[in-house]
Design a protein around this motif. Structure first.
Motif, short mmCIF file in Angstrom:
data_model
loop_
_atom_site.label_atom_id
_atom_site.label_comp_id
_atom_site.label_asym_id
_atom_site.label_seq_id
_atom_site.Cartn_x
_atom_site.Cartn_y
_atom_site.Cartn_z
N SER A 58 0.85 -1.19 0.00
CA SER A 58 0.00 0.00 0.00
C SER A 58 0.88 1.24 0.00
O SER A 58 2.08 1.17 0.27
N SER A 59 0.28 2.39 -0.30
CA SER A 59 1.04 3.64 -0.27
C SER A 59 1.45 3.95 1.16
O SER A 59 0.67 3.78 2.11
N ILE A 60 2.69 4.41 1.33
CA ILE A 60 3.21 4.67 2.67
C ILE A 60 4.02 5.96 2.68
O ILE A 60 4.52 6.42 1.65
N ILE A 61 4.14 6.53 3.87
CA ILE A 61 5.02 7.67 4.11
C ILE A 61 6.07 7.20 5.12
O ILE A 61 5.72 6.76 6.22
N LEU A 62 7.34 7.28 4.75
CA LEU A 62 8.43 6.92 5.65
C LEU A 62 8.91 8.19 6.33
O LEU A 62 9.44 9.10 5.69
N TRP A 63 8.73 8.25 7.63
CA TRP A 63 9.09 9.45 8.42
C TRP A 63 10.22 9.09 9.38
O TRP A 63 10.09 8.19 10.21
N VAL A 119 9.07 9.39 -3.60
CA VAL A 119 9.18 10.85 -3.57
C VAL A 119 9.99 11.25 -2.34
O VAL A 119 9.51 11.16 -1.21
N ASP A 120 11.22 11.66 -2.58
CA ASP A 120 12.08 12.08 -1.47
C ASP A 120 11.74 13.51 -1.07
O ASP A 120 11.40 14.34 -1.93
N GLU A 121 11.83 13.78 0.22
CA GLU A 121 11.51 15.12 0.75
C GLU A 121 10.11 15.55 0.31
O GLU A 121 9.87 16.70 -0.09
N VAL A 142 0.08 4.56 -9.52
CA VAL A 142 1.32 4.43 -8.76
C VAL A 142 1.01 3.98 -7.35
O VAL A 142 -0.08 4.24 -6.82
N THR A 143 1.97 3.29 -6.77
CA THR A 143 1.98 3.08 -5.33
C THR A 143 2.97 4.08 -4.77
O THR A 143 4.16 4.04 -5.11
N LEU A 144 2.49 5.00 -3.98
CA LEU A 144 3.33 6.10 -3.50
C LEU A 144 4.10 5.69 -2.26
O LEU A 144 3.54 5.16 -1.30
N VAL A 145 5.41 5.95 -2.27
CA VAL A 145 6.24 5.84 -1.08
C VAL A 145 6.94 7.19 -0.92
O VAL A 145 7.81 7.54 -1.72
#
Length: 440
Positions: A58-63, A119-121, A142-145
């Motif tokens: 799934s789409s994720i945000i790496l923080w 997508v960095d930053e 797209v699967t967004l990371v």
């Protein structure tokens, strides 16, 4: 194709790392199992581990902080679930670049190859640009990371956050950083030229940033030394790492919150530590002092009226001396506040009084306490029967000062701590006198 990530265009296939590439690139993990310090995510029971096991991402945000493996994890995720990898940096890209990436992703989707878009930053894209991701994420183009060092709650659109799972990466601990050093020594086929204490100092200097640590290790591998360095020799050879601290972002607010709560918790040692963290990292000293002044009123108040005096004296001393000499006065104010008796009675009283004022703001004070500079005012009762407190033996009349349509309220309730204990005794004495006057 060239790669937009880091200044080039999106690419599908990771290039083979050159032998002369930086050490950090040569040690980049080839599988998720090789990622260090993030086992809570990549392990079998972690969110990423479970996604990979299911073969569905799934789409994720790496923080997480810098140098904790966000980019590496994104690349390995694409490999692990068989997605095409396309990367872009919000620092170097605009709307035209995004449209091109989405168009390419749709073309590949028609051929049966879905795209993981890294997508960095991502927080650097503005709100409108972030909204532009939504239709492509929703329709599966797209699967967004996304990767960010900033708190997604503050920096990302709510609509985007609702479509992505936020995964938190930890700063690398000493064990994870030491693992990276051992891998560096293995690939270089020689130990770092450091004694045990210097090695520990090198790990500590990285402040959880694996990339920084490996860059420092690479510098050490590149020099010829007759003997291993001790901590002093290491410090002389390598540049000092500046603390990670953005004055207008979350790190700033985290530290000022930690300082305030350490003061409130009467822990002078912790308060001094967070004060030092901010000042050493380059925070404006007067900003920190303003927060301590506020603390003196909010969390000490009349339990120790001298706290506010100490803080204002510190401001005057700092204005007179400047940095760095004047910072000692800020330290003194910090320690005074940390060790003072605590009370938020004044703070609570302000809030309660403000609420009453908003609710009853048009009520007239009782006529007896109004001045009567004209005959008309006297004729309508202004100032009539005013009780002059100094005429009483106790210096206290016990008169009513509240609007006639409003019952007396109690906003300020002093604590039994510090100077407020004496105030509480005084108020209780006046309440007793007031009760006697009401009976007369």
């Amino acid at each position: 194709m060239a790669d937009l990530f880091g200044g080039t265009e999106p690419q599908e296939i990771r290039e083979t790392v050159r032998e002369d590439a930086p050490l950090a690139d040569r040690l980049r993990p080839r599988t998720l199992d090789e990622v260090v310090g993030q086992e809570h995510l990549t392990g079998p029971d972690g969110a990423i581990g479970r996604m990979v096991a299911a073969g569905k991402l799934s789409s994720i945000i790496l923080w997480g902080p810098p140098g904790t493996g966000k980019t590496t994890i994104a690349r390995l995720l694409a490999d692990a679930v068989g997605l095409r990898f396309a990367s872009i940096s919000a620092v170097f890209s605009g709307v035209a670049d995004l449209k091109r990436v989405f168009a390419e992703a749709r073309d590949h989707a028609k051929l049966g190859k879905r795209t993981l878009m890294f997508v960095d930053e991502i927080h650097r894209f503005n709100r409108a640009q972030q909204d532009g991701f939504l239709p492509y994420v929703e329709d599966g183009t797209v699967t967004l990371v996304g990767a960010t060092t900033e708190n997604p709650s503050f920096e990302l659109n709510a609509a985007l956050l609702s479509r992505a799972q936020v995964l938190i990466l930890h700063r690398l601990d000493a064990a994870a950083l030491d693992t990276l050093l051992k891998r560096g020594e293995a690939i270089e086929e020689r130990p770092l030229p450091l004694d045990e204490d210097a090695r520990a100092a090198l790990v500590a200097s990285a402040d959880g940033d694996g990339r920084f640590l490996l860059n420092q290790a690479e510098t050490l591998f590149s020099v010829n030394l007759d003997a291993p360095l001790d901590p002093a020799g290491l410090s002389a050879l390598l540049q000092r790492r500046m603390a990670v601290y953005d004055k207008d972002r979350e790190g700033h607010y985290n530290l000022i919150s930690a300082l305030h709560k350490s003061l409130r918790g009467s822990d002078p040692q912790a308060a001094l530590y967070y004060l030092a963290r901010m000042l050493v990292a380059g925070e404006e000293p007067l900003y920190v002092l303003r927060r301590i002044v506020r603390f003196a009123s909010e969390d000490i108040g009349l339990a120790d009226p001298n706290a506010l005096v100490q803080c204002l004296a510190a401001k005057e001393a700092y204005d007179f001396l400047g940095s760095p000499e004047g910072e000692l006065a800020i330290v003194q104010a910090c320690l005074y506040c940390a060790t003072a008796p605590k009370s938020n009675a004044a703070y609570k009283a302000q809030k309660a009084a403000w609420r009453s004022a908003k609710a009853t703001g048009s009520l007239m004070p009782p006529p007896n306490i109004l001045n009567a500079p004209t005959k008309l005012m006297k004729d309508i009762g202004y100032g009539k029967n005013y009780a002059y407190d100094h005429d009483r033996e106790e210096g206290f009349s016990g008169a009513n000062y509240w609007p006639e349509e409003m019952a007396p309220e109690t906003y300020y309730a002093p604590t039994p701590r510090g100077f407020e204990k004496r105030i509480a005794e005084r108020l209780a004495y006046w309440d007793e006198l007031r009760a006697r006057a009401a009976q007369e």
